[in-house]
Design a protein around this motif. Structure first.
Motif, PDB file in Angstrom:
ATOM      1  N   MET A   1       0.907  -1.143   0.000  1.00  0.00           N
ATOM      2  CA  MET A   1       0.000   0.000   0.000  1.00  0.00           C
ATOM      3  C   MET A   1       0.942   1.187   0.000  1.00  0.00           C
ATOM      4  O   MET A   1       1.706   1.356   0.955  1.00  0.00           O
ATOM      5  CB  MET A   1      -0.877   0.021   1.243  1.00  0.00           C
TER       6      MET A   1
ATOM      7  N   LYS B   1       1.203   4.284   0.693  1.00  0.00           N
ATOM      8  CA  LYS B   1       1.437   5.167   1.844  1.00  0.00           C
ATOM      9  C   LYS B   1       1.943   4.397   3.071  1.00  0.00           C
ATOM     10  O   LYS B   1       2.750   4.901   3.837  1.00  0.00           O
ATOM     11  CB  LYS B   1       0.150   5.914   2.193  1.00  0.00           C
ATOM     12  N   LEU B   2       1.492   3.165   3.239  1.00  0.00           N
ATOM     13  CA  LEU B   2       1.879   2.347   4.388  1.00  0.00           C
ATOM     14  C   LEU B   2       3.221   1.660   4.179  1.00  0.00           C
ATOM     15  O   LEU B   2       4.009   1.526   5.109  1.00  0.00           O
ATOM     16  CB  LEU B   2       0.802   1.296   4.665  1.00  0.00           C
TER      17      LEU B   2
ATOM     18  N   GLN C   1       3.697  -1.236   9.136  1.00  0.00           N
ATOM     19  CA  GLN C   1       2.735  -1.974   9.954  1.00  0.00           C
ATOM     20  C   GLN C   1       3.409  -3.045  10.810  1.00  0.00           C
ATOM     21  O   GLN C   1       2.793  -3.601  11.706  1.00  0.00           O
ATOM     22  CB  GLN C   1       1.633  -2.601   9.081  1.00  0.00           C
TER      23      GLN C   1
ATOM     24  N   ASP D   1       5.798   9.542   7.494  1.00  0.00           N
ATOM     25  CA  ASP D   1       4.436   9.515   6.951  1.00  0.00           C
ATOM     26  C   ASP D   1       3.861   8.100   6.988  1.00  0.00           C
ATOM     27  O   ASP D   1       2.683   7.909   7.294  1.00  0.00           O
ATOM     28  CB  ASP D   1       4.404  10.048   5.518  1.00  0.00           C
TER      29      ASP D   1
ATOM     30  N   ASP E   1       3.051   7.240  10.595  1.00  0.00           N
ATOM     31  CA  ASP E   1       1.880   8.027  10.969  1.00  0.00           C
ATOM     32  C   ASP E   1       0.607   7.423  10.370  1.00  0.00           C
ATOM     33  O   ASP E   1      -0.408   7.303  11.046  1.00  0.00           O
ATOM     34  CB  ASP E   1       2.064   9.467  10.534  1.00  0.00           C
ATOM     35  N   PHE E   2       0.681   6.993   9.128  1.00  0.00           N
ATOM     36  CA  PHE E   2      -0.481   6.386   8.471  1.00  0.00           C
ATOM     37  C   PHE E   2      -0.867   5.074   9.173  1.00  0.00           C
ATOM     38  O   PHE E   2      -2.052   4.797   9.372  1.00  0.00           O
ATOM     39  CB  PHE E   2      -0.186   6.132   6.992  1.00  0.00           C
ATOM     40  N   ALA E   3       0.139   4.289   9.597  1.00  0.00           N
ATOM     41  CA  ALA E   3      -0.133   3.033  10.297  1.00  0.00           C
ATOM     42  C   ALA E   3      -0.861   3.281  11.613  1.00  0.00           C
ATOM     43  O   ALA E   3      -1.719   2.500  12.026  1.00  0.00           O
ATOM     44  CB  ALA E   3       1.163   2.274  10.550  1.00  0.00           C
ATOM     45  N   ILE E   4      -0.547   4.397  12.257  1.00  0.00           N
ATOM     46  CA  ILE E   4      -1.129   4.698  13.563  1.00  0.00           C
ATOM     47  C   ILE E   4      -2.436   5.465  13.450  1.00  0.00           C
ATOM     48  O   ILE E   4      -3.416   5.166  14.134  1.00  0.00           O
ATOM     49  CB  ILE E   4      -0.110   5.483  14.422  1.00  0.00           C
ATOM     50  N   THR E   5      -2.488   6.466  12.570  1.00  0.00           N
ATOM     51  CA  THR E   5      -3.645   7.346  12.521  1.00  0.00           C
ATOM     52  C   THR E   5      -4.577   7.094  11.340  1.00  0.00           C
ATOM     53  O   THR E   5      -5.715   7.538  11.354  1.00  0.00           O
ATOM     54  CB  THR E   5      -3.216   8.828  12.459  1.00  0.00           C
ATOM     55  N   GLY E   6      -4.050   6.430  10.305  1.00  0.00           N
ATOM     56  CA  GLY E   6      -4.856   6.217   9.099  1.00  0.00           C
ATOM     57  C   GLY E   6      -4.976   7.450   8.232  1.00  0.00           C
ATOM     58  O   GLY E   6      -5.749   7.481   7.275  1.00  0.00           O
ATOM     59  N   VAL E   7      -4.191   8.460   8.542  1.00  0.00           N
ATOM     60  CA  VAL E   7      -4.239   9.715   7.786  1.00  0.00           C
ATOM     61  C   VAL E   7      -2.944   9.912   7.039  1.00  0.00           C
ATOM     62  O   VAL E   7      -1.893   9.661   7.509  1.00  0.00           O
ATOM     63  CB  VAL E   7      -4.486  10.916   8.724  1.00  0.00           C
TER      64      VAL E   7
END
Length: 105
Positions: free
Chosen positions: A51, A53-54, A70, A96, A99-105
């Motif tokens: 993914m 971003k992840l 992740q 980033d 952050d995406f793994a933790i917040t989904g943003v």
């Protein structure tokens, strides 16, 4: 040890799939006996792992790897030996992904 230093994965059990570990822990908490790390895997990994971003693509030692945010985990500092490089030039991309793994943003 510095944030975004890269180490060879010392685990005989997992180092084929995840040859490198990236130290993502900030030096502000370097007094701990553990380090937060994220593994790198070859870009030939299954598409389900990818993914953008992840799991951003990272160039290291002339190869393309996926940074598996992740799979952030804590490991004993003592098992990380011989820093072989740094991904500090990719700092924003790696932060980033975490952050995406933790917040989904």
């Amino acid at each position: 040890m510095a944030q975004f230093d890269v180490y060879r994965n010392p685990s005989k059990k997992t180092n084929k799939a995840y040859p490198f570990l990236v130290d993502v822990q900030n030096s502000v908490i370097d007094q701990l006996a553990t380090r937060l790390t994220v593994p790198l895997t070859t870009n030939n990994a299954k598409n389900s792992l990818y993914m953008e971003k992840l799991t951003p693509k990272i160039e290291f030692e002339g190869e393309t790897y996926l940074f598996l945010a992740q799979q952030l985990s804590s490991i004993p500092e003592e098992v990380l030996h011989d820093c072989i490089g740094s991904l500090s030039q990719s700092r924003d991309l790696l932060i980033d992904a975490i952050d995406f793994a933790i917040t989904g943003v």
